[in-house]
Design an enzyme around this catalytic site. Structure first.
Site, PDB file in Angstrom:
ATOM      1  N   PRO A  61      51.854  11.776  -9.646  1.00 13.62           N
ATOM      2  CA  PRO A  61      52.101  10.336  -9.759  1.00 13.62           C
ATOM      3  C   PRO A  61      52.665   9.769  -8.465  1.00 13.62           C
ATOM      4  CG  PRO A  61      52.927  11.515 -11.671  1.00 13.62           C
ATOM      5  CD  PRO A  61      52.553  12.556 -10.667  1.00 13.62           C
ATOM      6  N   GLU A  62      52.072   8.679  -7.987  1.00  8.20           N
ATOM      7  CA  GLU A  62      52.546   8.031  -6.769  1.00  8.20           C
ATOM      8  C   GLU A  62      53.196   6.703  -7.148  1.00  8.20           C
ATOM      9  OE1 GLU A  62      49.610   8.060  -3.678  1.00  8.20           O
ATOM     10  OE2 GLU A  62      49.085  10.140  -4.032  1.00  8.20           O
TER      11      GLU A  62
END
Length: 270
Positions: free
Chosen positions: A2-3
């Site tokens: 996840p960014e």
């Protein structure tokens, strides 16, 4: 992993169920995350009200009167709002039961996430040396150009350095460099001020589009409501090696830079 858009999407999804509500109980099934969940955190959190849920870089900050709970999703973590009696799966390590009758479940198959506590108003050491937020006013082309002076490092790992700017992960770095027409291997110090301005703008635009789309689903990510992100359908270069460039139709290339997969167009990026 996840960014920033995925973390912000999760924050927006769960915030209405957290903010203004009291913690009834913290259930920890496995303390073995990237760093062990602190002993006694269950007692510390019980009865505290989440006054706000904010984000700094890829950390979610559950702020209370007595301190802040820091949550990082790691490589494979996800959050869901559930009913408290929903059976837990193998990788469901933490539940946060709230006074509104809902629970926040943290699932992390690879256990690279973290759940930490910062007492009072103290800034946690993990947050102390972070660069500016890419969507904030501090982040500009002039700022990037100044930070790049004397830096021979390639531009892609340069913008992925959280001390330079937070939250520009591998996917969005590749996409922004394509938008700005900059080759990922070009030395940071050799990118002109004008091109740095184009890059800063591209980073903001790519991240904003990803937020609108709810993030990017490649392997593990889903938002706070359990739904996938849809920015993958808009990706111009990432994970598209060998396929035609959307601009020039030449085959896209892939290589490894800074131990990360890197995708680019040799014709459009110089």
């Amino acid at each position: 992993m996840p960014e920033l858009p995925e973390v912000e999407t999760s924050r927006r999804g769960i915030a209405p169920f957290m903010e203004g509500h009291r913690v009834r109980q913290l259930i920890v099934r496995d303390r073995r995350l990237r760093w062990p969940i602190p002993d006694g955190l269950e007692t510390t959190l019980r009865g505290l009200t989440v006054e706000s849920l904010t984000r700094r870089a890829k950390y979610l900050l559950f702020r209370t009167r007595h301190g802040t709970l820091l949550l990082h999703l790691g490589m494979s973590g996800s959050l869901r709002i559930i009913e408290p009696d929903e059976p837990a799966g193998k990788h469901d390590h933490v539940d946060l039961l709230m006074s509104n009758g809902k629970a926040l479940r943290f699932r992390d198959p690879r256990r690279f996430g973290s759940l930490l506590w910062s007492e009072g108003e103290r800034v946690h050491p993990l947050l102390a040396k972070l660069g500016p937020e890419p969507l904030g006013d501090e982040f500009t082309g002039d700022y990037l150009w100044q930070r790049a002076r004397g830096r021979r490092i390639a531009i892609k790992p340069f913008i992925m350095n959280a001390a330079i700017v937070v939250g520009v992960g591998n996917i969005y770095a590749s996409e922004a460099l394509f938008e700005a027409g900059i080759h990922p291997f070009r030395q940071a110090q050799k990118v002109s001020k004008a091109r740095m301005q184009n890059l800063a703008t591209a980073i903001k635009e790519v991240l904003a589009r990803a937020l609108t789309a709810g993030g990017t689903t490649l392997r593990d990510f889903s938002g706070g409501d359990g739904q996938p992100g849809y920015f993958k359908q808009q990706l111009a270069v990432y994970d598209r090696a060998g396929r035609p460039c959307r601009r020039c139709k030449q085959p896209l290339r892939s290589t490894v830079l800074g131990q990360r997969a890197t995708y680019y167009c040799t014709h459009c990026q110089k």
